[in-house]
Design a protein around this motif. Sequence first.
Motif, PDB file in Angstrom:
ATOM      1  N   SER A 123       0.818  -1.212   0.000  1.00 22.40           N
ATOM      2  CA  SER A 123       0.000   0.000   0.000  1.00 22.40           C
ATOM      3  C   SER A 123       0.849   1.258   0.000  1.00 22.40           C
ATOM      4  O   SER A 123       0.324   2.363  -0.010  1.00 22.40           O
ATOM      5  CB  SER A 123      -0.924   0.000   1.212  1.00 22.40           C
ATOM      6  N   ARG A 124       2.101   1.084   0.026  1.00 20.92           N
ATOM      7  CA  ARG A 124       3.011   2.221   0.026  1.00 20.92           C
ATOM      8  C   ARG A 124       3.525   2.434  -1.383  1.00 20.92           C
ATOM      9  O   ARG A 124       4.398   1.716  -1.859  1.00 20.92           O
ATOM     10  CB  ARG A 124       4.180   1.972   0.979  1.00 20.92           C
ATOM     11  N   PHE A 125       2.976   3.396  -2.034  1.00 20.42           N
ATOM     12  CA  PHE A 125       3.414   3.712  -3.387  1.00 20.42           C
ATOM     13  C   PHE A 125       3.243   5.205  -3.622  1.00 20.42           C
ATOM     14  O   PHE A 125       2.657   5.918  -2.810  1.00 20.42           O
ATOM     15  CB  PHE A 125       2.661   2.892  -4.425  1.00 20.42           C
ATOM     16  N   SER A 126       3.753   5.643  -4.729  1.00 21.04           N
ATOM     17  CA  SER A 126       3.745   7.078  -5.040  1.00 21.04           C
ATOM     18  C   SER A 126       2.722   7.395  -6.134  1.00 21.04           C
ATOM     19  O   SER A 126       2.172   6.495  -6.775  1.00 21.04           O
ATOM     20  CB  SER A 126       5.141   7.521  -5.491  1.00 21.04           C
ATOM     21  N   HIS A 127       2.472   8.721  -6.361  1.00 15.95           N
ATOM     22  CA  HIS A 127       1.561   9.149  -7.425  1.00 15.95           C
ATOM     23  C   HIS A 127       2.060   8.715  -8.795  1.00 15.95           C
ATOM     24  O   HIS A 127       1.268   8.302  -9.644  1.00 15.95           O
ATOM     25  CB  HIS A 127       1.402  10.684  -7.391  1.00 15.95           C
ATOM     26  N   SER A 128       3.368   8.770  -8.966  1.00 17.01           N
ATOM     27  CA  SER A 128       3.905   8.408 -10.282  1.00 17.01           C
ATOM     28  C   SER A 128       3.673   6.937 -10.578  1.00 17.01           C
ATOM     29  O   SER A 128       3.394   6.546 -11.723  1.00 17.01           O
ATOM     30  CB  SER A 128       5.399   8.742 -10.355  1.00 17.01           C
ATOM     31  N   ASP A 129       3.785   6.060  -9.523  1.00 14.85           N
ATOM     32  CA  ASP A 129       3.501   4.643  -9.731  1.00 14.85           C
ATOM     33  C   ASP A 129       2.048   4.442 -10.137  1.00 14.85           C
ATOM     34  O   ASP A 129       1.741   3.637 -11.029  1.00 14.85           O
ATOM     35  CB  ASP A 129       3.798   3.856  -8.437  1.00 14.85           C
ATOM     36  N   LEU A 130       1.165   5.184  -9.482  1.00 10.03           N
ATOM     37  CA  LEU A 130      -0.260   5.035  -9.786  1.00 10.03           C
ATOM     38  C   LEU A 130      -0.607   5.525 -11.191  1.00 10.03           C
ATOM     39  O   LEU A 130      -1.365   4.885 -11.920  1.00 10.03           O
ATOM     40  CB  LEU A 130      -1.084   5.787  -8.751  1.00 10.03           C
ATOM     41  N   TYR A 161      -7.376  12.495  -5.074  1.00  9.68           N
ATOM     42  CA  TYR A 161      -6.605  12.528  -3.834  1.00  9.68           C
ATOM     43  C   TYR A 161      -6.119  11.087  -3.547  1.00  9.68           C
ATOM     44  O   TYR A 161      -6.914  10.149  -3.609  1.00  9.68           O
ATOM     45  CB  TYR A 161      -7.446  13.006  -2.655  1.00  9.68           C
ATOM     46  N   LEU A 162      -4.840  10.985  -3.184  1.00  5.57           N
ATOM     47  CA  LEU A 162      -4.276   9.683  -2.777  1.00  5.57           C
ATOM     48  C   LEU A 162      -3.923   9.759  -1.310  1.00  5.57           C
ATOM     49  O   LEU A 162      -3.085  10.550  -0.901  1.00  5.57           O
ATOM     50  CB  LEU A 162      -3.033   9.325  -3.605  1.00  5.57           C
ATOM     51  N   LEU A 163      -4.538   8.932  -0.513  1.00  4.96           N
ATOM     52  CA  LEU A 163      -4.280   8.881   0.921  1.00  4.96           C
ATOM     53  C   LEU A 163      -3.585   7.534   1.259  1.00  4.96           C
ATOM     54  O   LEU A 163      -4.161   6.456   1.050  1.00  4.96           O
ATOM     55  CB  LEU A 163      -5.561   9.001   1.737  1.00  4.96           C
ATOM     56  N   ILE A 164      -2.343   7.617   1.761  1.00  6.24           N
ATOM     57  CA  ILE A 164      -1.573   6.422   2.157  1.00  6.24           C
ATOM     58  C   ILE A 164      -1.644   6.295   3.668  1.00  6.24           C
ATOM     59  O   ILE A 164      -1.259   7.213   4.406  1.00  6.24           O
ATOM     60  CB  ILE A 164      -0.104   6.525   1.709  1.00  6.24           C
ATOM     61  N   VAL A 211      -4.002  -1.434  -3.860  1.00  7.38           N
ATOM     62  CA  VAL A 211      -2.771  -2.171  -3.536  1.00  7.38           C
ATOM     63  C   VAL A 211      -1.887  -2.275  -4.766  1.00  7.38           C
ATOM     64  O   VAL A 211      -2.366  -2.541  -5.878  1.00  7.38           O
ATOM     65  CB  VAL A 211      -3.092  -3.590  -3.024  1.00  7.38           C
ATOM     66  N   LYS A 212      -0.608  -2.087  -4.523  1.00  8.02           N
ATOM     67  CA  LYS A 212       0.390  -2.346  -5.566  1.00  8.02           C
ATOM     68  C   LYS A 212       0.915  -3.762  -5.354  1.00  8.02           C
ATOM     69  O   LYS A 212       1.517  -4.079  -4.333  1.00  8.02           O
ATOM     70  CB  LYS A 212       1.534  -1.341  -5.476  1.00  8.02           C
ATOM     71  N   GLU A 213       0.696  -4.627  -6.349  1.00  5.70           N
ATOM     72  CA  GLU A 213       1.089  -6.028  -6.222  1.00  5.70           C
ATOM     73  C   GLU A 213       2.597  -6.179  -6.402  1.00  5.70           C
ATOM     74  O   GLU A 213       3.307  -5.250  -6.790  1.00  5.70           O
ATOM     75  CB  GLU A 213       0.337  -6.880  -7.247  1.00  5.70           C
ATOM     76  N   ALA A 214       3.062  -7.405  -6.098  1.00  3.17           N
ATOM     77  CA  ALA A 214       4.493  -7.677  -6.179  1.00  3.17           C
ATOM     78  C   ALA A 214       5.031  -7.527  -7.592  1.00  3.17           C
ATOM     79  O   ALA A 214       6.201  -7.200  -7.782  1.00  3.17           O
ATOM     80  CB  ALA A 214       4.780  -9.094  -5.660  1.00  3.17           C
ATOM     81  N   ASP A 215       4.196  -7.753  -8.584  1.00  2.25           N
ATOM     82  CA  ASP A 215       4.652  -7.623  -9.968  1.00  2.25           C
ATOM     83  C   ASP A 215       4.571  -6.191 -10.488  1.00  2.25           C
ATOM     84  O   ASP A 215       4.827  -5.927 -11.661  1.00  2.25           O
ATOM     85  CB  ASP A 215       3.859  -8.552 -10.876  1.00  2.25           C
TER      86      ASP A 215
END
Length: 521
Positions: free
Chosen positions: A373-380, A419-422, A466-470
């Motif tokens: 769940s820890r990711f950035s705006h650019s990843d999204l 809005y992205l809330l981590i 969620v950002k998966e492992a892949d």
Amino acid sequence: MRCKNCNATLAPNAHFCVVCGAPVSENGPASQPAMPPETQTDDSDEIAPTVFIGDINDPAPKTPNFIPPRSQSGTDRPDSGVPYSQPVANTVANGPSAAPASDFRQASQPQNQAAHSPLPGIHAGINTTPPGNRPNTNTSGNYKAPKSFDPRMLIPVAVLVLVAIVAVILFVNRRKTIDLTKYVTIQYSGYNGYGTASMNLDQDKLLDDVSKSIRYSKGDTQKASSLIVSLVGYDADLDKASDLKNGDSVTMTFSYDNESLKKYHLRFKGEGTKRKVKGLKEVRKVNPFDYLNVTFDGVSPNASMDYEKKEDSEDFMNYINFEASQTENLSLGDTVTITATCAYLHQKDFVQEYGCELSAMTQDYAVEGVGDSRFSHSDLEKSDILNSMKKKAKMVFESELAQQKEYLAHKGLKYEGYYLLIRKEDSPAEDANRVFVIYSTKLKTKGNKKSKYRKAYLSIRFRELVKEADGTFTVNLDDYDRIGDDEISSMGIQGFKNISNMKFSLITVVDADYDSTKLIR
């Protein structure tokens, strides 16, 4: 007085030389009459010389030839090379007397006549040829008499006799030595590094050999078995009997008292003898974690770990237990340590039972294979999930406006951003991450001529992004919420009349649990 023929020292009033046999006269040696050839030789010691009387068949006696006596040393005449043959029957100072024929015949028989010799030191077997008729072998004129017997010649003989006596005494009094190691067998068992050794002493054979070797003193009725037990002892042991590895040395120790065995002419040896350890089986190294399944589940930083033994584990795994340092609230990159414990109190007992040794008792596992769940705006924004959420939000808004078209008019829908809330790592909030997708529209109430279009901000909240492992993102698009303030909601749709109201309601109230960002357009 000296002999003029051989220069030997003569006794006073001597009529002939005892060395060369020459007659003694003032004018030198006289010619010696011929003498019959010798008739007999005899090796008997201490026999007087023989006098030939004449023809044994002639009744008239003839004048005998004189045979001088031998030297006191008992040696024969050196110039003749032939021993005297018979003892003299009778001699006088001025000549021999006639002897009966029977005496001559008796004297001519070979026998030991030392007892009949009238002259001590006269040896049997002396040549009876008169000196005048003997060939002179000394042509040089420098004849030397043989040396007399030297008593020092007996010294080597005496030494040899003494050595023989000592050897006999030592042999009789020798102590039988029994090597105890010949009665010992050492058996090695177990595994290399954990081996054991057992020492077996063949007591029956030892007692049997002792009974054959021991010599009892007179009147001693003890048996070998009681002697060995009470006097000597036969305890045997090893200096090390466990935790052995191939190549080690073990030293045999025995209990015996050689001092007490002296009177039995017996002694033992073998104390301190070393033997090499060999034949121990090699220990198989096994990693217990090879028989353990470890899995991670959930979303970082709230992932969890589970572990269990494999179904096809070997029997020894029944005695292995595991314990993890942490199983909940795990984040990607975290390390979890699992410790293995063995139900056996001592590892060597475990090795002896199963022939294997645990190569590791702890192992670290990195948290992986779970969502993040820890990711950035650019990843999204690089993923397709944002577009999916935007489409989903628009469909929801259009559906709601369509349901209110009888009472509410609107002018289009415009995407404003998100809005992205981590969620913070230690936050107790239920939702991992939140994404608010924002659209705007213009609304007015139908049937009211005074009503004017006003701008409204419509928001939709997606949870558990969620950002998966892949590297891909997952979210449940059907799991969403609609939030709005009272003013716009009174018009029949959830929304906010301005951005400030919207941000306060969506972001500010949850700042303690989430790391929020500004609206991303």
